[in-house]
Motif scaffolding. Structure first.
Motif, PDB file in Angstrom:
ATOM      1  N   ILE A  71      -9.819  -3.670 -52.750  1.00 39.96           N
ATOM      2  CA  ILE A  71      -9.774  -2.995 -51.452  1.00 39.96           C
ATOM      3  C   ILE A  71      -9.671  -4.010 -50.320  1.00 39.96           C
ATOM      4  O   ILE A  71      -8.842  -3.866 -49.418  1.00 39.96           O
ATOM      5  CB  ILE A  71     -11.016  -2.100 -51.256  1.00 39.96           C
ATOM      6  N   THR A  72     -10.487  -5.038 -50.363  1.00 43.06           N
ATOM      7  CA  THR A  72     -10.406  -6.039 -49.298  1.00 43.06           C
ATOM      8  C   THR A  72      -9.060  -6.747 -49.370  1.00 43.06           C
ATOM      9  O   THR A  72      -8.440  -7.024 -48.339  1.00 43.06           O
ATOM     10  CB  THR A  72     -11.524  -7.085 -49.418  1.00 43.06           C
TER      11      THR A  72
ATOM     12  N   ARG B 163      -6.199  -6.701 -46.438  1.00 41.08           N
ATOM     13  CA  ARG B 163      -5.699  -7.934 -45.842  1.00 41.08           C
ATOM     14  C   ARG B 163      -4.189  -7.895 -45.753  1.00 41.08           C
ATOM     15  O   ARG B 163      -3.598  -8.232 -44.741  1.00 41.08           O
ATOM     16  CB  ARG B 163      -6.134  -9.138 -46.690  1.00 41.08           C
TER      17      ARG B 163
ATOM     18  N   PHE C 119      -8.674  -1.837 -41.564  1.00 40.05           N
ATOM     19  CA  PHE C 119      -9.746  -1.182 -42.299  1.00 40.05           C
ATOM     20  C   PHE C 119     -10.856  -0.696 -41.364  1.00 40.05           C
ATOM     21  O   PHE C 119     -11.303   0.452 -41.436  1.00 40.05           O
ATOM     22  CB  PHE C 119     -10.321  -2.141 -43.336  1.00 40.05           C
TER      23      PHE C 119
ATOM     24  N   HIS D  42      -9.671   2.131 -39.113  1.00 41.91           N
ATOM     25  CA  HIS D  42      -9.571   3.347 -39.902  1.00 41.91           C
ATOM     26  C   HIS D  42     -10.953   3.958 -40.146  1.00 41.91           C
ATOM     27  O   HIS D  42     -11.152   5.159 -39.980  1.00 41.91           O
ATOM     28  CB  HIS D  42      -8.877   3.030 -41.225  1.00 41.91           C
TER      29      HIS D  42
ATOM     30  N   ARG E 236     -12.196   7.560 -38.814  1.00 44.40           N
ATOM     31  CA  ARG E 236     -12.659   8.574 -39.759  1.00 44.40           C
ATOM     32  C   ARG E 236     -14.036   9.080 -39.375  1.00 44.40           C
ATOM     33  O   ARG E 236     -14.316  10.281 -39.400  1.00 44.40           O
ATOM     34  CB  ARG E 236     -12.713   7.984 -41.180  1.00 44.40           C
TER      35      ARG E 236
ATOM     36  N   PHE F 286     -22.817   2.317 -39.898  1.00 39.62           N
ATOM     37  CA  PHE F 286     -22.075   1.231 -40.510  1.00 39.62           C
ATOM     38  C   PHE F 286     -22.893  -0.047 -40.633  1.00 39.62           C
ATOM     39  O   PHE F 286     -22.371  -1.088 -41.035  1.00 39.62           O
ATOM     40  CB  PHE F 286     -20.808   0.919 -39.700  1.00 39.62           C
TER      41      PHE F 286
ATOM     42  N   ALA G 180      -2.297   7.492 -41.349  1.00 42.54           N
ATOM     43  CA  ALA G 180      -2.862   6.490 -42.247  1.00 42.54           C
ATOM     44  C   ALA G 180      -3.400   7.143 -43.516  1.00 42.54           C
ATOM     45  O   ALA G 180      -3.205   6.639 -44.626  1.00 42.54           O
ATOM     46  CB  ALA G 180      -3.977   5.725 -41.535  1.00 42.54           C
ATOM     47  N   ALA G 181      -4.085   8.265 -43.348  1.00 48.38           N
ATOM     48  CA  ALA G 181      -4.645   8.955 -44.499  1.00 48.38           C
ATOM     49  C   ALA G 181      -3.530   9.406 -45.432  1.00 48.38           C
ATOM     50  O   ALA G 181      -3.629   9.269 -46.655  1.00 48.38           O
ATOM     51  CB  ALA G 181      -5.478  10.154 -44.040  1.00 48.38           C
TER      52      ALA G 181
ATOM     53  N   GLN H 218      -2.177   6.463 -47.461  1.00 46.36           N
ATOM     54  CA  GLN H 218      -3.052   6.007 -48.529  1.00 46.36           C
ATOM     55  C   GLN H 218      -3.154   7.046 -49.641  1.00 46.36           C
ATOM     56  O   GLN H 218      -3.272   6.702 -50.815  1.00 46.36           O
ATOM     57  CB  GLN H 218      -4.428   5.676 -47.961  1.00 46.36           C
TER      58      GLN H 218
ATOM     59  N   TYR I 165      -9.703   9.967 -52.427  1.00 48.36           N
ATOM     60  CA  TYR I 165      -9.382   9.061 -51.320  1.00 48.36           C
ATOM     61  C   TYR I 165     -10.578   8.883 -50.396  1.00 48.36           C
ATOM     62  O   TYR I 165     -10.980   7.760 -50.078  1.00 48.36           O
ATOM     63  CB  TYR I 165      -8.184   9.605 -50.549  1.00 48.36           C
TER      64      TYR I 165
ATOM     65  N   GLN J 166     -12.824   5.469 -49.822  1.00 45.75           N
ATOM     66  CA  GLN J 166     -13.035   4.944 -48.470  1.00 45.75           C
ATOM     67  C   GLN J 166     -14.517   4.744 -48.219  1.00 45.75           C
ATOM     68  O   GLN J 166     -14.962   3.698 -47.744  1.00 45.75           O
ATOM     69  CB  GLN J 166     -12.478   5.928 -47.427  1.00 45.75           C
TER      70      GLN J 166
ATOM     71  N   SER K 216     -15.993   1.881 -50.251  1.00 44.25           N
ATOM     72  CA  SER K 216     -15.687   0.545 -49.742  1.00 44.25           C
ATOM     73  C   SER K 216     -16.443   0.286 -48.443  1.00 44.25           C
ATOM     74  O   SER K 216     -16.865  -0.842 -48.186  1.00 44.25           O
ATOM     75  CB  SER K 216     -14.188   0.382 -49.546  1.00 44.25           C
ATOM     76  N   ARG K 217     -16.649   1.318 -47.660  1.00 42.66           N
ATOM     77  CA  ARG K 217     -17.447   1.153 -46.446  1.00 42.66           C
ATOM     78  C   ARG K 217     -18.877   0.752 -46.808  1.00 42.66           C
ATOM     79  O   ARG K 217     -19.442  -0.180 -46.231  1.00 42.66           O
ATOM     80  CB  ARG K 217     -17.462   2.460 -45.657  1.00 42.66           C
TER      81      ARG K 217
ATOM     82  N   ASP L  78     -20.760  -2.743 -45.976  1.00 41.23           N
ATOM     83  CA  ASP L  78     -22.059  -2.569 -45.339  1.00 41.23           C
ATOM     84  C   ASP L  78     -23.121  -3.374 -46.089  1.00 41.23           C
ATOM     85  O   ASP L  78     -23.797  -4.253 -45.534  1.00 41.23           O
ATOM     86  CB  ASP L  78     -22.410  -1.071 -45.356  1.00 41.23           C
TER      87      ASP L  78
ATOM     88  N   ARG M 210     -22.976  -7.010 -45.969  1.00 42.27           N
ATOM     89  CA  ARG M 210     -23.387  -7.568 -44.683  1.00 42.27           C
ATOM     90  C   ARG M 210     -24.893  -7.723 -44.635  1.00 42.27           C
ATOM     91  O   ARG M 210     -25.411  -8.753 -44.222  1.00 42.27           O
ATOM     92  CB  ARG M 210     -22.944  -6.641 -43.544  1.00 42.27           C
TER      93      ARG M 210
END
Lengths: 144, 144
Positions: A24-25, A29, A37, A40, A44, A61, A110-111, A114, B14, B18, B21-22, B26, B29
């Motif tokens: 995913i990362t 990129r 990312f 988005h 969302r 987040f 975008a959605a 993907q 999807y 998303q 991955s968020r 997170d 971090r």
DNA sequence: CACGTTTTGTTGCATGATGCAACATAGGAG
DNA sequence: CTCCTATGTTGCATCATGCAACAAAACGTG
């Protein structure tokens, strides 16, 4: 050990989630897509959370207020997000954020992109398999 | 539409990916863990790919050579990665990377910590459900 | 209503990951 | 031996992020 197979499956799940997040990362990129990312994710969240303020995004987040402030400023500058006039709004603190029409369009675009690549990726899966995967992911994301 | 349910499941997949991955970014971090996300990924790759050179990592991760160079230098400085003496090695270009004993220990430690939290997260899942999830993730990660 | 407190947002400064381009070096080809 | 190409490194810029100080807005108490 009581559950050797389960342990092996947990290890595999761990490895695959690692691999998934790496991909995913990686992808985020390479492909600029219409949106980055972070952009988005923010769109969302704002779309999915009526009445959101910047600080709510920060909490959701695990981001610093300052980071959200800057990101939101950027999105506002792009015309994708706007502060809601709270004439009719509840008398709370902070400023309510919402997507502009353009923001909604970008997010939908975008959605769609993907989901299209996801559709290809799942091409060989049966309906039931896709359903089971979606359900398991949802369950994993929302424990308890 | 021919497969309305499938389309809905793809949309849910999807969204859940998303969200996953968020949550991963997170988490990476907040928790410093023993290793950062990038460090962990690199160690995993080096461990899993005997004979790897820096440029192979760059290709696998879609990273610039310079970035890999610096990351590897950092890991080397921490004593987790070392260049293999190629006395017995194949006479190819570039320098072969491998984990040191300390590097393997750190990686195992980080993996154990994350698998532990995964074990808790999957506590309510049956053995079969965990197995199906692991299998589906692997299939998703490796199409074709 | 006025003042002080709390919440929310912004800005200055620092850090870390990343890319690009220029440069350095090593291995192979002729 | 000389040249070329693959690989790695370094200088400079950018971006996301955090922390801390500051600013502003809403709330509560007297």
């Amino acid at each position: 050990m009581a559950h050797p197979a389960r342990e092996a499956d947990i290890r595999q799940t761990y490895e695959q989630i690692q691999e998934l997040s790496r991909r995913i990362t990686d992808r985020s990129r390479r492909l600029s897509e219409p949106l980055s990312f972070v952009e988005h994710s923010l769109l969302r969240f704002i779309a999915a959370t009526p009445g959101t303020r910047a600080i709510d995004i920060a909490a959701a987040f695990s981001l610093n207020r300052s980071t959200v402030s800057r990101q939101v400023a950027a999105l506002t500058g792009m015309g994708l997000v706007a502060e809601l006039e709270h004439d009719a709004g509840a008398p709370g603190r902070g400023r309510i954020l919402a997507l502009t029409g353009e923001g909604e369009a970008k997010l939908a675009q975008a959605a769609a992109a993907q989901q299209e690549s996801l559709r290809e990726r799942l091409a060989g899966w049966s309906d039931d398999e896709v359903h089971a995967f979606a359900t398991a992911l949802a369950r994993y994301n929302t424990p308890e």
